[in-house]
Design a protein around this motif. Structure first.
Motif, PDB file in Angstrom:
ATOM      1  N   PHE A  56       0.881  -1.165   0.000  1.00 53.17           N
ATOM      2  CA  PHE A  56       0.000   0.000   0.000  1.00 53.17           C
ATOM      3  C   PHE A  56       0.919   1.216   0.000  1.00 53.17           C
ATOM      4  O   PHE A  56       1.615   1.479   0.967  1.00 53.17           O
ATOM      5  CB  PHE A  56      -0.908  -0.017   1.221  1.00 53.17           C
ATOM      6  N   THR A  57       0.896   1.967  -1.079  1.00 53.98           N
ATOM      7  CA  THR A  57       1.916   3.001  -1.267  1.00 53.98           C
ATOM      8  C   THR A  57       1.677   4.262  -0.442  1.00 53.98           C
ATOM      9  O   THR A  57       2.624   4.877   0.040  1.00 53.98           O
ATOM     10  CB  THR A  57       1.990   3.378  -2.764  1.00 53.98           C
ATOM     11  N   ASP A  58       0.437   4.657  -0.282  1.00 52.47           N
ATOM     12  CA  ASP A  58       0.165   5.927   0.408  1.00 52.47           C
ATOM     13  C   ASP A  58      -1.003   5.727   1.369  1.00 52.47           C
ATOM     14  O   ASP A  58      -2.162   5.643   0.950  1.00 52.47           O
ATOM     15  CB  ASP A  58      -0.152   7.012  -0.595  1.00 52.47           C
ATOM     16  N   ALA A  59      -0.695   5.659   2.643  1.00 54.12           N
ATOM     17  CA  ALA A  59      -1.731   5.431   3.663  1.00 54.12           C
ATOM     18  C   ALA A  59      -2.091   6.704   4.436  1.00 54.12           C
ATOM     19  O   ALA A  59      -2.670   6.643   5.529  1.00 54.12           O
ATOM     20  CB  ALA A  59      -1.260   4.354   4.639  1.00 54.12           C
ATOM     21  N   PRO A 106       8.315 -11.210   4.852  1.00 48.13           N
ATOM     22  CA  PRO A 106       9.039 -12.184   5.690  1.00 48.13           C
ATOM     23  C   PRO A 106       8.104 -12.864   6.695  1.00 48.13           C
ATOM     24  O   PRO A 106       6.908 -12.619   6.650  1.00 48.13           O
ATOM     25  CB  PRO A 106      10.070 -11.301   6.382  1.00 48.13           C
ATOM     26  N   SER A 107       8.719 -13.639   7.489  1.00 46.38           N
ATOM     27  CA  SER A 107       7.890 -14.409   8.424  1.00 46.38           C
ATOM     28  C   SER A 107       7.116 -13.504   9.373  1.00 46.38           C
ATOM     29  O   SER A 107       6.072 -13.890   9.891  1.00 46.38           O
ATOM     30  CB  SER A 107       8.774 -15.372   9.249  1.00 46.38           C
ATOM     31  N   ALA A 108       7.594 -12.301   9.611  1.00 44.12           N
ATOM     32  CA  ALA A 108       6.875 -11.319  10.434  1.00 44.12           C
ATOM     33  C   ALA A 108       6.327 -10.254   9.502  1.00 44.12           C
ATOM     34  O   ALA A 108       6.985  -9.238   9.216  1.00 44.12           O
ATOM     35  CB  ALA A 108       7.803 -10.693  11.473  1.00 44.12           C
ATOM     36  N   PRO A 109       5.158 -10.422   8.962  1.00 43.75           N
ATOM     37  CA  PRO A 109       4.616  -9.474   7.959  1.00 43.75           C
ATOM     38  C   PRO A 109       4.188  -8.166   8.611  1.00 43.75           C
ATOM     39  O   PRO A 109       4.038  -8.070   9.810  1.00 43.75           O
ATOM     40  CB  PRO A 109       3.417 -10.218   7.409  1.00 43.75           C
ATOM     41  N   ASN A 110       3.961  -7.169   7.781  1.00 41.61           N
ATOM     42  CA  ASN A 110       3.419  -5.885   8.238  1.00 41.61           C
ATOM     43  C   ASN A 110       2.395  -5.427   7.226  1.00 41.61           C
ATOM     44  O   ASN A 110       2.339  -5.931   6.090  1.00 41.61           O
ATOM     45  CB  ASN A 110       4.528  -4.856   8.444  1.00 41.61           C
ATOM     46  N   LEU A 111       1.560  -4.503   7.639  1.00 35.17           N
ATOM     47  CA  LEU A 111       0.457  -4.071   6.778  1.00 35.17           C
ATOM     48  C   LEU A 111       0.936  -3.322   5.548  1.00 35.17           C
ATOM     49  O   LEU A 111       0.266  -3.327   4.518  1.00 35.17           O
ATOM     50  CB  LEU A 111      -0.492  -3.181   7.590  1.00 35.17           C
ATOM     51  N   ALA A 112       2.098  -2.707   5.623  1.00 36.64           N
ATOM     52  CA  ALA A 112       2.569  -1.934   4.470  1.00 36.64           C
ATOM     53  C   ALA A 112       3.056  -2.832   3.331  1.00 36.64           C
ATOM     54  O   ALA A 112       2.962  -2.448   2.166  1.00 36.64           O
ATOM     55  CB  ALA A 112       3.672  -0.984   4.893  1.00 36.64           C
ATOM     56  N   SER A 113       3.554  -4.064   3.653  1.00 35.62           N
ATOM     57  CA  SER A 113       4.091  -4.948   2.616  1.00 35.62           C
ATOM     58  C   SER A 113       3.763  -6.404   2.962  1.00 35.62           C
ATOM     59  O   SER A 113       4.643  -7.162   3.399  1.00 35.62           O
ATOM     60  CB  SER A 113       5.611  -4.746   2.499  1.00 35.62           C
ATOM     61  N   PRO A 114       2.526  -6.812   2.652  1.00 30.65           N
ATOM     62  CA  PRO A 114       2.100  -8.176   2.999  1.00 30.65           C
ATOM     63  C   PRO A 114       2.263  -9.171   1.840  1.00 30.65           C
ATOM     64  O   PRO A 114       1.284  -9.786   1.402  1.00 30.65           O
ATOM     65  CB  PRO A 114       0.642  -7.965   3.360  1.00 30.65           C
TER      66      PRO A 114
END
Length: 527
Positions: A56-59, A106-114
């Motif tokens: 998501f590029t612009d939140a 990666p194994s610990a994802p985040n909302l910006a790059s899932p």
């Protein structure tokens, strides 16, 4: 009027408001679509691991609450395959077709790059993968990635050996097996035919494409080029399979070497039996229509040699050639002719004949020249000699000088009879002239007039030697006309009428000038 204007203004305001609402919705949708970034298409082969990226590029001004990956096959309903909420651990639904092979990275994802990855992909994994964001207050926003599963096919092509006929048959096959997506097959050839292509789906949605080329085979098609061309997405360039048509046919036979000029005695003439076929002809046999082979014929494989042409060769020769498909034959009828004239001998003969003719013409020309010279010499001797031969022969003295003597001494007796030599008469002798003539008189005396030369003149002028000429002169001297006391009568042939007027006409028509200055009659002679 004012009410009508107020109503129109109110309607325009409502229309403008509606347009603004639609524009805002479209803008909002476009912005949301651009904010979720994914790869439009991902290619993979079976057994590999693929990465499906999402961000998501612009939140700004938006609260991201949850991420969901959805799988949508070509045929079937959507299925959730991965879910992430910041307050909970990643979740992978049990009914997912990629259960155990999908995970966030990666194994610990985040909302910006899932982003997720799928290992050991299968052909059935191909389809549409949707990365969907749950946001507040915008609602759900998503991006779509197409996973395209590729399988490099096994391509092959082969020729089909056929027998020449009249019905269409399969002459070549081409196949692209276990490919994904399906391959595209084309044919390139100068032969006249058409192709049929079929596709078959196998295990893991692998596709096998088969193509056949059909045509009516003829002997002329044997060996022609035929190529199968396979185009597939996994190939950098099309793959081509060059082939050659294999058409079997019975031997086609042709006899060469006969030139229609076989004549009796000709030697070492050949007939060659040329044959083509598929498979290659194995046997060649020479025959004659009569069944008997002439003694002068020698056969070596496909060559028939005639040592010497004779009447026995005047027959029909047949050549038969066999292969596994059948028998082919050809024949030639020999016509034995009479021996022809050797062109070189004919040239020699023609040259000899022409040479002989030229020699004869040369000899004839030489004889003509000699005869002409002899006659000229004879005329010169009689005109320029010591005495006129005609005068001497017919009694004139040697020294009389003929008609040119002015003194009259030694002149001959001109009173003798006159005879006329008629050149136009068929008797060619002396005779009487029909016209009245008088003897030619010069200086008061009659002159001797000689006729045309006779054979005796020529003989006496050319063939007498000096002794004979002297003897002849002596004999002539004894018989000179002046020894006679009385003149001999002159015989004159005159016309019986008008003798008085005859002299003038006769003199004008009958007199001829001579080289020595004398004038003599053409016809009157002295005897």
């Amino acid at each position: 009027m004012a009410r009508r204007d107020a109503r129109n203004w109110h309607d325009c305001s409502k229309m403008i408001g509606l347009l603004c609402l639609v524009a805002s919705i479209l803008i909002q949708h476009g912005v949301s679509g651009q904010r979720v970034k994914v790869e439009p298409e991902v290619l993979s082969y079976p057994g590999q691991t693929v990465n499906l990226r999402c961000a998501f590029t612009d939140a700004t001004g938006i609260q991201l609450t949850m991420i969901t990956w959805i799988y949508e096959p070509k045929e079937g309903e959507r299925i959730n395959i991965a879910v992430f909420h910041p307050s909970f651990d990643p979740s992978y639904p049990a009914d997912s077709p990629v259960k155990g092979r999908v995970s966030f990275m990666p194994s610990a994802p985040n909302l910006a790059s899932p982003s997720i990855q799928i290992s050991n992909v299968r052909m059935t994994d191909e389809g549409k993968y949707i990365c969907e964001y749950a946001t507040y207050p915008s609602g759900n926003e998503q991006g779509i990635t197409y996973l395209v599963m590729l399988a490099k096919p096994q391509n092959s092509a082969s020729i089909v050996s056929v027998v020449a006929g009249t019905q269409p048959v399969v002459v070549a096959r081409c196949e692209s097996a276990d490919g994904r997506p399906a391959a595209h097959i084309t044919w390139v050839t100068a032969a006249s035919g058409n192709d049929t292509t079929v596709s078959k789906t196998g295990t893991d949605d692998m596709v096998t494409v088969s193509s056949e080329y059909r045509m009516v085979p003829t002997p002329a098609d044997n060996g022609k080029d035929l190529s199968c061309v396979v185009v597939h997405r996994t190939q950098v360039k099309p793959e081509s399979f060059p082939l050659k048509l294999a058409v079997q046919y019975p031997p086609q036979v042709k006899i060469v070497g006969y030139d229609n000029n076989w004549y009796v005695g000709r030697t070492n003439v050949l007939l060659t039996c040329e044959a083509t076929g598929n498979p290659t002809p194995v046997t060649t046999q020479w025959k004659t229509m009569s069944g008997e082979k002439p003694d002068t014929v020698v056969i070596t494989e496909n060559v028939l040699k005639v040592l010497k042409v004779d009447d026995a060769v005047n027959t029909t020769f047949v050549c038969e050639v066999k292969n596994r498909i059948g028998i082919g034959r050809d024949q030639v009828t020999v016509i034995v002719r009479e021996p022809s004239v050797n062109p070189s001998n004919a040239g020699v003969v023609a040259g000899a004949v022409i040479g002989s003719l030229l020699a004869l013409l040369l000899v004839a020309a030489l004889i003509a020249v000699l005869v002409t010279r002899s006659r000229r010499q004879q005329l010169g001797y009689r005109a320029n000699g010591g005495g006129d031969m005609k005068t001497r022969i017919f009694g004139a003295g040697k020294n009389g000088g003929g008609a040119s003597s002015s003194s009259g001494v030694g002149g001959g007796n001109n009173n003798g009879p006159v005879y006329v030599y008629d050149e136009s008469s068929s008797h060619q002798g002396l005779g009487e002239k029909n016209n009245h003539h008088q003897p030619l008189t010069i200086g008061g005396r009659p002159e001797v007039v000689a006729s045309a030369p006779t054979a005796q003149d020529i003989l006496l002028s050319n063939e007498l030697d000096d002794a004979e000429r002297r003897k002849f002169d002596e004999l002539e001297a004894e018989e000179r006309y002046d020894h006679f006391t009385g003149g001999a009568p002159i015989l004159q042939l005159r016309p019986p009428h008008d003798q008085d007027d005859m002299i003038g006409d006769y003199m004008d028509d009958d007199m001829e000038s001579q080289r020595d200055g004398s004038v003599i009659s053409r016809t009157a002679v002295y005897v």
